[in-house]
Design a protein around this motif. Structure first.
Motif, short mmCIF file in Angstrom:
data_model
loop_
_atom_site.label_atom_id
_atom_site.label_comp_id
_atom_site.label_asym_id
_atom_site.label_seq_id
_atom_site.Cartn_x
_atom_site.Cartn_y
_atom_site.Cartn_z
N GLY A 174 38.89 43.15 26.84
CA GLY A 174 39.52 44.19 25.99
C GLY A 174 38.27 45.42 26.23
O GLY A 174 38.94 45.90 25.53
N ASN A 175 37.07 45.66 26.22
CA ASN A 175 36.60 46.97 26.98
C ASN A 175 36.46 47.31 27.80
O ASN A 175 35.62 48.66 28.41
N GLY A 176 36.88 47.07 28.79
CA GLY A 176 37.47 47.62 30.30
C GLY A 176 38.13 47.08 31.54
O GLY A 176 38.23 46.30 31.17
N ALA A 177 37.33 46.93 32.98
CA ALA A 177 37.91 46.59 33.43
C ALA A 177 36.70 46.03 34.20
O ALA A 177 35.51 45.58 33.65
N ILE A 178 37.06 44.74 34.73
CA ILE A 178 36.45 43.71 35.09
C ILE A 178 35.45 43.58 36.35
O ILE A 178 36.01 44.44 37.49
N SER A 179 33.81 43.69 36.49
CA SER A 179 33.26 44.36 37.21
C SER A 179 33.32 43.29 38.21
O SER A 179 32.70 43.64 39.06
N ARG A 180 32.67 42.32 37.96
CA ARG A 180 32.14 41.31 39.10
C ARG A 180 32.53 39.80 38.06
O ARG A 180 32.82 39.52 37.04
N VAL A 181 33.03 38.86 38.95
CA VAL A 181 33.26 37.05 38.39
C VAL A 181 32.68 36.87 39.25
O VAL A 181 32.06 36.43 40.75
N ASP A 182 31.37 35.48 38.62
CA ASP A 182 30.70 35.21 39.28
C ASP A 182 31.33 33.47 38.99
O ASP A 182 31.99 33.08 37.87
N VAL A 183 31.14 32.26 40.56
CA VAL A 183 31.94 31.31 40.19
C VAL A 183 30.81 29.92 40.23
O VAL A 183 29.73 30.54 41.55
N SER A 184 30.68 28.71 39.68
CA SER A 184 29.71 27.99 39.89
C SER A 184 30.40 26.33 39.59
O SER A 184 31.69 26.57 39.55
N ILE A 185 30.21 25.84 41.26
CA ILE A 185 30.32 24.91 41.71
C ILE A 185 30.32 23.48 40.79
O ILE A 185 30.22 21.76 40.94
N ASP A 186 28.89 23.58 40.90
CA ASP A 186 27.27 22.71 39.96
C ASP A 186 27.51 23.04 38.78
O ASP A 186 26.10 22.74 38.40
N GLY A 187 28.25 23.46 37.97
CA GLY A 187 28.66 23.21 36.24
C GLY A 187 27.26 24.47 35.76
O GLY A 187 26.70 24.72 35.16
N GLY A 188 26.64 25.57 37.06
CA GLY A 188 26.69 26.95 36.34
C GLY A 188 24.59 26.62 37.10
O GLY A 188 24.07 27.52 36.42
N ARG A 189 24.30 26.06 37.95
CA ARG A 189 23.25 25.97 38.17
C ARG A 189 23.16 26.76 39.39
O ARG A 189 22.15 27.87 39.65
N ASN A 190 23.78 26.87 40.00
CA ASN A 190 23.99 27.87 41.20
C ASN A 190 25.12 29.06 41.28
O ASN A 190 26.76 28.38 40.51
N TRP A 191 24.82 30.30 40.76
CA TRP A 191 26.84 30.82 40.62
C TRP A 191 26.84 31.70 42.36
O TRP A 191 25.77 32.01 42.87
N HIS A 192 27.99 32.25 42.77
CA HIS A 192 28.87 32.64 43.52
C HIS A 192 30.06 33.83 42.85
O HIS A 192 30.56 33.77 42.67
N ALA A 193 29.11 34.75 43.66
CA ALA A 193 30.38 36.27 43.82
C ALA A 193 31.74 35.50 43.90
O ALA A 193 32.14 35.12 45.49
N ALA A 194 32.49 36.36 43.52
CA ALA A 194 34.15 35.38 43.08
C ALA A 194 34.61 36.43 43.82
O ALA A 194 34.10 37.97 44.19
N ARG A 195 36.03 36.87 44.78
CA ARG A 195 36.70 38.24 45.58
C ARG A 195 37.97 38.64 44.33
O ARG A 195 38.48 37.46 43.98
N ILE A 196 37.80 39.49 43.73
CA ILE A 196 38.49 39.65 42.81
C ILE A 196 39.24 40.65 43.59
O ILE A 196 39.08 41.58 44.73
N ASP A 197 40.46 40.13 43.74
CA ASP A 197 41.72 40.95 44.73
C ASP A 197 43.22 41.55 43.88
O ASP A 197 43.10 40.70 42.93
N GLY A 198 43.24 42.94 44.10
CA GLY A 198 44.64 43.43 43.14
C GLY A 198 43.99 44.52 42.83
O GLY A 198 43.02 44.34 42.96
N PRO A 199 44.90 45.04 41.99
CA PRO A 199 43.94 46.35 41.84
C PRO A 199 43.27 46.07 39.81
O PRO A 199 43.40 44.54 39.49
N SER A 200 42.45 46.15 39.98
CA SER A 200 41.69 46.65 38.51
C SER A 200 42.06 47.42 38.19
O SER A 200 40.99 48.40 38.41
N LEU A 201 42.49 46.94 36.39
CA LEU A 201 42.86 47.63 35.88
C LEU A 201 42.41 47.57 34.54
O LEU A 201 41.83 46.40 34.19
#
Lengths: 423, 423
Positions: B326-353
């Motif tokens: 609600g504050n604005g656009a999303i600049s980054r999303v990280d994903v973890s497949i091991d419960g938050g130990r390691n994080w990987h940058a996700a790919r944002i696709d489509g309009p960023s509004l």
């Protein structure tokens, strides 16, 4: 009810003070009535008195009963049957740039294929290293992308080549829609198959009973084409190719093969029926232009228009329309209210995306006199929408496809709108 | 049919070679089977043999019969009746950022008001120079704008405050939708009425039987609020406020008054029921946070998720989800497949509004081992989505609203997914 509305209608009571209206100077334009001294609705309405249906009423929602007139329409005399026919998007009832899925125009060559997705396959064959067959589940394991594109039938506005024919932008320009697609870049699927050096063309084939086929140059296929499985967030609709369709951005709709089942790689175009006897442009000298794939820069005023007359009388009004180009984004739309003598810059509002619809508005004060409304779009490659006369001077009188000429609506003093031609 | 699918299913035949998959390196990932030597479907399917329905079959189109499971769902035990209740958007069945109108979640306090638009009015009263009453026709004479915004109920994910409760992102996060609105900037209507100097607050009131009312600070009202009459191109749906609703970008859904009939200008907040006993946040010390309007930065993985398990076995797979703030656009999303130990940058696709949903993807190679999937969004003002533990340490155990904590899905070796909490 009818009487009550009549009493309250500002246009009939003359409460509008008029004055040229713009976003920056609205105060005092008199677009609403002071409640003091006015007859207002005082009874409590049923919807404010009694609870309505709950959240389990419609698991998949539908439009209001008061919007039942907002539908796709066909023109029965245009084709000999409805399974190889067309219906039209009600552009005059819509706003913004997204077309709701239920209102996207249809063009079928053998009716709607109702495909069970679990038994649908996409094959890639021909000049490839590996012939491949994909299930729907396979396709969803490739990286996806989301893009908003218009899709326009090459024959959109086709009846207008020989003069003003159909009274409504739904019929003159309604073979277009614009939705957000989700799918897989075609390039990834072709790379998976391995296109041989000689592979310069692609034949896309549909799984409907017409087995629609079109040839597409490999350069386009590897550029921005997609195999889409979703539109506006949800699965494709059956009439739009469920479970998958080809997306060929900016190019004529017939190439966006629905119910896509096969992609064959070859070394030359196939010269199928739908790219020789159809979807080519017969010139005055008897020769046909072919490979006219790009949908050129175009626009239309959707409101007012013959199906959407001016009912509020003179004063402040909103003129609205759509512009698009298969070459890229729209950089400018001009509007004329005097048949092209004077032009005014329209305001493009909302996202401006390449090969997508653009929504424009022009707010002005109507003095109640006769109008000849026109719009003219310019795209970001510099192409300018031509007049119909300019088109005819080059293409002759036999064309069906690719009419992107400037449309004229005549508005009389009562606000009634008609499709006309002026020269 | 079932047997045929089984034979062809790549996950059961082991045709997938695996290998970390990325957009740039797809060739040879084996995501399709060579047709040579494989058992393929050879019979001609009915939809390829017989013409289907014509263009006059469905003037307003509907989803495929094979998508009948893609619907809004309620949770009957959650509320005592369905007219003051909630249903949930099937996020796990959708893609992209646009929610189709028929699938936008509903939250009613007295059911759906079915309003006849010709007799609907919007009044502006209170501390204004001119009390005004607008018809729908009046509103459509003001300049319009088109914006894409998410709408999230303040109670979205509310059941998760006390641990993992509901098994599916439809239920944990489905009180959200994102559509393209067309309407009039509220500022123009207020300027038309002339807000007096003392007018610092606005009371917005709905025309349904609950006469829902919320107080909105004038600063927000004059900033980016809209009175919308269209969503995704067509008229608002009845359950979303037809014919008009308030749009309050980035703020909790309850303030987006549906069936809007009155705007009163005042000098202080009204302290109505729905902003005192409800839609405030009860803390551990018994005090309540109020005026917590902004929906904070948040994300959720929609696929895989409990309702959308992994059915294709190990190898290349697409993880997908939604992020918003609600504050604005999303600049980054990280994903973890091991419960938050390691994080990987996700790919944002489509309009960023700003204040719209963002679609993200993370493509990876699943080795078939247990996964703990999490996503964490960061917005363009630098806010980072917190863990549920962090939230609880500040807010205590009594909260219902504004849970934007990180969600965890457990995936077992068979691809079955469950809602879990880890610490």
């Amino acid at each position: 009810m009818a009487e009550r509305q009549q009493v309250l209608s500002p246009s009939r009571r003359g409460f509008l003070t008029g004055g040229l209206m713009g976003a920056a100077a609205l105060a005092g334009t008199g677009l609403a009535r002071a409640s003091e001294g006015e007859e207002v609705i005082t009874e409590i309405q049923d919807w404010n008195r009694y609870p309505g249906d709950g959240v389990d009423a419609r698991p998949y929602g539908q439009p209001s009963q008061f919007e039942a007139h907002v539908v796709r329409k066909n023109v029965p005399w245009l084709t000999s049957d409805s399974i190889s026919s067309i219906n039209f998007t009600p552009l005059h009832e819509l706003d913004g740039i997204i077309t709701p899925n239920g209102l996207c125009f249809e063009r079928h060559h053998a009716g709607i294929a109702e495909i069970e997705p679990g038994s649908h396959r996409l094959m890639i064959n021909g000049l490839v290293d590996r012939q491949l067959v994909f299930t729907m589940a396979d396709l969803k394991r490739f990286p996806r992308e989301n893009r908003i594109f218009f899709l326009e039938c090459a024959a959109n506005s086709g009846m207008e080549w020989r003069g003003a024919q159909l009274n409504g932008c739904q019929f003159t320009h309604g073979m277009i829609h614009c939705v957000a697609y989700t799918g897989v870049r075609l390039k990834y699927l072709l790379e998976e198959a391995g296109v041989k050096t000689a592979g310069k063309w692609l034949l896309a084939e549909g799984a409907d009973a017409s087995a629609m086929t079109r040839s597409i140059p490999m350069e386009k296929a590897l550029d921005d084409c997609m195999v889409a499985f979703a539109m506006n967030g949800e699965a494709l609709r059956p009439e739009q190719g469920y479970p998958i369709r080809l997306v060929v951005p900016g190019w004529e709709g017939n190439m966006w093969i629905k119910w896509l089942r096969r992609l064959e790689v070859g070394d030359e175009p196939w010269e199928q029926r739908e790219e020789t006897s159809k979807y080519t442009d017969l010139l005055a000298n008897g020769k046909a232009r072919r490979h006219t794939w790009v949908m050129d820069v175009k626009s239309v005023i959707t409101n007012p228009s013959p199906q959407a007359p001016i009912t509020h009388g003179k004063g402040a009004m909103v003129l609205s329309g759509l512009a698009w180009s298969g070459n890229g984004a729209i950089s400018r739309v001009d509007v004329s209210i005097d048949g092209g003598r004077n032009w005014h810059a329209a305001r493009i509002d909302g996202p401006s995306l390449p090969m997508a619809l653009h929504r424009f508005y022009y707010e002005f004060d109507w003095d109640g006199s006769e109008l000849f409304l026109q719009s003219r779009a310019i795209d970001d490659r510099g192409f300018i929408q031509p007049t119909k006369e300019q088109l005819r001077s080059v293409r002759g009188p036999n064309s069906i496809y690719h009419n992107n000429g400037i449309q004229t609506w005549h508005v009389d003093g009562e606000g009634v709108v008609e499709n006309v031609e002026i020269s």
